[in-house]
Write an enzyme that holds these catalytic residues in place. Structure first.
Site, mmCIF file in Angstrom:
data_model
loop_
_atom_site.group_PDB
_atom_site.id
_atom_site.type_symbol
_atom_site.label_atom_id
_atom_site.label_comp_id
_atom_site.label_asym_id
_atom_site.label_seq_id
_atom_site.Cartn_x
_atom_site.Cartn_y
_atom_site.Cartn_z
ATOM 1 N N HIS A 1 7.135 -2.899 -0.745
ATOM 2 C CA HIS A 1 7.093 -4.275 -0.229
ATOM 3 C C HIS A 1 7.080 -5.125 -1.500
ATOM 4 C CE1 HIS A 1 5.426 -7.356 2.859
ATOM 5 N NE2 HIS A 1 5.544 -8.024 1.690
ATOM 6 N N HIS B 1 8.740 -9.007 4.878
ATOM 7 C CA HIS B 1 8.911 -7.694 4.246
ATOM 8 C C HIS B 1 10.321 -7.505 3.709
ATOM 9 C CE1 HIS B 1 8.186 -3.341 3.652
ATOM 10 N NE2 HIS B 1 9.495 -3.299 3.796
ATOM 11 N N HIS C 1 6.580 -7.229 -4.626
ATOM 12 C CA HIS C 1 5.366 -7.857 -5.146
ATOM 13 C C HIS C 1 5.542 -8.167 -6.616
ATOM 14 C CE1 HIS C 1 5.007 -3.447 -5.272
ATOM 15 N NE2 HIS C 1 4.314 -3.578 -6.379
ATOM 16 N N THR D 1 5.450 1.834 -6.349
ATOM 17 C CA THR D 1 4.785 2.766 -5.431
ATOM 18 C C THR D 1 4.626 2.179 -4.035
ATOM 19 O OG1 THR D 1 2.596 1.981 -6.126
ATOM 20 C CG2 THR D 1 3.492 3.902 -7.277
HETATM 21 P P1 AMP Z 1 3.696 -0.865 -7.789
HETATM 22 O O1 AMP Z 1 3.275 0.464 -8.395
HETATM 23 O O2 AMP Z 1 4.423 -1.759 -8.757
HETATM 24 O O3 AMP Z 1 4.462 -0.658 -6.504
HETATM 25 O O4 AMP Z 1 2.371 -1.634 -7.455
HETATM 26 C C1 AMP Z 1 1.628 -1.388 -6.299
HETATM 27 C C2 AMP Z 1 0.237 -1.854 -6.595
HETATM 28 O O5 AMP Z 1 -0.446 -1.988 -5.381
HETATM 29 C C3 AMP Z 1 -0.576 -0.899 -7.466
HETATM 30 O O6 AMP Z 1 -0.972 -1.562 -8.660
HETATM 31 C C4 AMP Z 1 -1.765 -0.528 -6.584
HETATM 32 O O7 AMP Z 1 -2.964 -0.402 -7.297
HETATM 33 C C5 AMP Z 1 -1.796 -1.699 -5.604
HETATM 34 N N1 AMP Z 1 -2.393 -1.405 -4.319
HETATM 35 C C6 AMP Z 1 -2.138 -0.356 -3.511
HETATM 36 N N2 AMP Z 1 -2.880 -0.449 -2.382
HETATM 37 C C7 AMP Z 1 -3.611 -1.582 -2.489
HETATM 38 C C8 AMP Z 1 -4.572 -2.222 -1.664
HETATM 39 N N3 AMP Z 1 -4.938 -1.726 -0.469
HETATM 40 N N4 AMP Z 1 -5.137 -3.374 -2.092
HETATM 41 C C9 AMP Z 1 -4.782 -3.885 -3.290
HETATM 42 N N5 AMP Z 1 -3.875 -3.333 -4.114
HETATM 43 C C10 AMP Z 1 -3.296 -2.204 -3.727
#
Ligand code: AMP
Length: 113
Positions: free
Chosen positions: A97, A46, A99, A94
């Site tokens: 962590h 993390h 990604h 959002t």
């Molecule tokens: P970001 O807005 O760049 O932080 O991307 C976070 C992403 O995580 C968003 O595109 C969400 O749709 C995705 N997300 C949130 N919760 C989950 C989940 N449980 N499984 C898969 N994707 C998720």
């Protein structure tokens, strides 16, 4: 981090549609896809975003890009794709962590919104 949704996915506490896993990296389909193919690659360690990565994370960050390059054709993205990381709330982050979004399967516009 028990309050981190992606840590909970790594721990298997929240289900995900996995497409890739090794000892350091997990790839799974985004729950709210912004393109026909939308996969997230995350480190199992993390840290919130690129600014929070430690010097010791250098090799991991490089490996994430190499893994994406290798896995993208298997995801049906031989024609092309985009790799994006939203760092910080104003950029649209959002989930705190780190990604990498891998997006493809349609024409992608530039610049992004
Ligand atoms: P970001 O807005 O760049 O932080 O991307 C976070 C992403 O995580 C968003 O595109 C969400 O749709 C995705 N997300 C949130 N919760 C989950 C989940 N449980 N499984 C898969 N994707 C998720």
């Amino acid at each position: 981090m028990t309050d981190c949704i992606f840590c909970r996915i790594i721990a298997g506490e929240i289900p995900s549609a996995k497409v890739y896993e090794d000892e350091e990296i997990l790839g799974f389909r985004d729950i709210n896809p912004a393109a026909p193919v939308h996969v997230l690659f995350i480190p199992k360690k993390h840290f919130a975003n690129l600014g929070e990565a430690a010097p010791a994370d250098q090799a991991l960050l490089g490996r994430m890009l190499q893994v994406i390059g290798r896995e993208a054709p298997k995801l049906g993205l031989s024609e092309g794709y985009r790799v994006v990381s939203n760092c910080g709330e104003p950029a649209g982050q959002t989930v705190n962590h780190f990604h990498l979004h891998v997006l493809g399967g349609r024409e992608l516009q530039w610049p992004p919104g």
